[in-house]
Design a protein around this motif. Structure first.
Motif, PDB file in Angstrom:
ATOM      1  N   LEU A  44      -1.727  13.107  -0.247  1.00 34.55           N
ATOM      2  CA  LEU A  44      -2.225  11.747  -0.031  1.00 34.55           C
ATOM      3  C   LEU A  44      -3.006  11.629   1.272  1.00 34.55           C
ATOM      4  CD1 LEU A  44       0.960   9.772  -1.148  1.00 34.55           C
ATOM      5  CD2 LEU A  44      -1.246   9.812  -2.327  1.00 34.55           C
ATOM      6  N   MET A  45      -2.643  12.466   2.248  1.00 35.47           N
ATOM      7  CA  MET A  45      -3.271  12.445   3.569  1.00 35.47           C
ATOM      8  C   MET A  45      -3.652  13.885   3.914  1.00 35.47           C
ATOM      9  SD  MET A  45      -0.277  10.078   5.262  1.00 35.47           S
ATOM     10  CE  MET A  45      -1.014   9.951   6.883  1.00 35.47           C
TER      11      MET A  45
ATOM     12  N   TYR B 282       0.822  -1.220   0.000  1.00 35.34           N
ATOM     13  CA  TYR B 282       0.000   0.000   0.000  1.00 35.34           C
ATOM     14  C   TYR B 282       0.855   1.268   0.000  1.00 35.34           C
ATOM     15  CZ  TYR B 282      -2.600   3.866   2.052  1.00 35.34           C
ATOM     16  OH  TYR B 282      -3.123   5.106   2.307  1.00 35.34           O
TER      17      TYR B 282
ATOM     18  N   ASN C  69     -11.807   5.149   4.021  1.00 30.56           N
ATOM     19  CA  ASN C  69     -11.788   5.210   2.548  1.00 30.56           C
ATOM     20  C   ASN C  69     -10.569   4.506   1.969  1.00 30.56           C
ATOM     21  OD1 ASN C  69     -14.185   6.658   2.425  1.00 30.56           O
ATOM     22  ND2 ASN C  69     -13.156   8.640   2.495  1.00 30.56           N
ATOM     23  N   GLN C  70      -9.422   4.635   2.656  1.00 33.21           N
ATOM     24  CA  GLN C  70      -8.209   3.980   2.168  1.00 33.21           C
ATOM     25  C   GLN C  70      -8.349   2.457   2.220  1.00 33.21           C
ATOM     26  OE1 GLN C  70      -5.333   5.665   0.855  1.00 33.21           O
ATOM     27  NE2 GLN C  70      -6.929   7.217   0.864  1.00 33.21           N
TER      28      GLN C  70
ATOM     29  N   TRP D 157     -10.718   9.135   6.492  1.00 33.85           N
ATOM     30  CA  TRP D 157      -9.659   8.891   5.509  1.00 33.85           C
ATOM     31  C   TRP D 157      -9.216   7.429   5.580  1.00 33.85           C
ATOM     32  CZ3 TRP D 157      -4.586   7.309   6.301  1.00 33.85           C
ATOM     33  CH2 TRP D 157      -3.740   7.361   5.167  1.00 33.85           C
ATOM     34  N   VAL D 158      -9.002   6.925   6.801  1.00 34.84           N
ATOM     35  CA  VAL D 158      -8.583   5.533   6.978  1.00 34.84           C
ATOM     36  C   VAL D 158      -9.633   4.590   6.387  1.00 34.84           C
ATOM     37  CG1 VAL D 158      -8.140   3.713   8.674  1.00 34.84           C
ATOM     38  CG2 VAL D 158      -7.176   5.988   9.023  1.00 34.84           C
TER      39      VAL D 158
ATOM     40  N   TYR E 274       3.778   6.382  -1.535  1.00 29.85           N
ATOM     41  CA  TYR E 274       4.340   7.444  -0.701  1.00 29.85           C
ATOM     42  C   TYR E 274       5.796   7.707  -1.074  1.00 29.85           C
ATOM     43  CZ  TYR E 274       0.177   7.530   2.184  1.00 29.85           C
ATOM     44  OH  TYR E 274      -1.120   7.683   2.599  1.00 29.85           O
TER      45      TYR E 274
END
Length: 324
Positions: A205-206, A145, A267-268, A264-265, A149
């Protein structure tokens, strides 16, 4: 099936006890407001989504798809009998005390648990070995994942993982204040050297991370002041007098952002793919079915408890005090 629920509760309680021993956690008075009510409602919605049967099934299989070592740990943990977890819980404090006292070396903790629970040495040993395999792998790499990054961020994560792993497996290192300080300093230097472009990409990204990651972010400045205090604590072996206030500020900073962070978590994780191999893995399917069934049955009840809601409200309002 019922034993699996109790097993999960035992593990969570043991984790909470271990974590709570490191600090004093108190909630402060919270003033109600329309904005706070809205944020708390959004948080509760996300939490309930987290414990839905569909999401837990997807999450379990998606995590297992990330890497074979993760899949093996899931299955090994699921296969430990309830009495085996009870044995671990009953011996955890004693073994922890022996490690702190230096009677048991950190690298011998696995054998200590197996010796303390001989009737379950095979299943417990499988869990501990699977955990070791994950630690070894992610000392030099990150899960699939994280490929999106920046390399500087991934390198920081692997360095933290490697040092944490060494602390738990090398007593000489864990008890050497100078070595620990040097290791921590290497993390700080690596963190400080993350290029502005990489920080910008990470923020994209975050989105919620900007106050913590941006060079002039509100909480980035607090982090910069906190890290030297942590190092002082490592060197002196006594908590620096200014550390509690800084940690409290950071915890409250995270608390205020927690609705956005958890969304966010969610959705990721929901965006992760499940591999064909895992879709056809009967063992993982059994784990996923059990986790999802009990999560959906009991998760909303736990989330709705008055005490839980009180803590969530204080957390979202930024009204938490931490004493180290």
């Amino acid at each position: 099936m019922a034993s699996n629920l109790v097993r999960t509760i035992v593990v969570l309680l043991v984790c909470l006890v271990v974590i709570s021993e490191g600090f004093n956690f108190t909630t402060l008075t919270v003033k109600n407001s329309a904005a706070l009510t809205k944020k708390l409602k959004a948080l509760n919605t996300t939490l309930k989504n987290f414990v839905s049967q569909a999401f837990l099934t997807k999450a379990t299989k998606a995590f297992a798809s990330q890497d074979g070592t993760i899949r093996d740990l899931m299955v090994a943990a699921y296969n430990v009998p309830l009495d085996g977890y009870m044995c671990i819980a009953n011996n955890a404090q004693n073994i922890s005390d022996l490690v702190v006292a230096g009677t048991i070396a950190a690298e011998n903790v696995t054998n200590a648990y197996i010796s303390a629970c001989p009737s379950y040495n095979s299943s417990i040993g499988a869990v501990l070995n699977a955990s070791d395999n994950i630690a070894k792998k992610y000392n030099t790499t990150t899960p699939a994942y994280f490929a999106k990054y920046p390399l500087s961020v991934r390198n920081l994560a692997t360095n933290i993982s490697a040092i944490a792993s060494r602390i738990t497996s090398d007593s000489a290192f864990a008890n050497n204040k100078t070595a620990l300080s040097q290791a921590f300093s290497s993390i700080v230097q690596q963190y400080n050297k993350i290029p502005k472009a990489d920080r910008t990409k990470t923020i994209k990204l975050m989105g919620w991370s900007k106050p913590f990651v941006a060079p002039k972010g509100k909480f980035k400045l607090v982090i910069d002041k906190t890290l030297p205090l942590v190092n002082n604590t490592i060197v002196k072996g006594v908590v620096d007098s200014g550390l509690s206030a800084k940690v409290t500020t950071l915890i409250n900073g995270v608390g205020v952002k927690i609705p956005a962070i958890l969304k966010w978590v969610y959705n990721q994780i929901n965006g992760l793919t499940v591999s064909t191999a895992i879709k056809n893995d009967a063992n993982v399917t059994e784990v996923a079915n059990t986790v999802s069934q009990y999560g959906e049955s009991f998760g909303p009840l736990v989330i709705g408890m008055d005490q839980v809601q009180s803590y969530l409200k204080a957390f979202v309002a930024g009204k938490i005090a931490i004493g180290l």
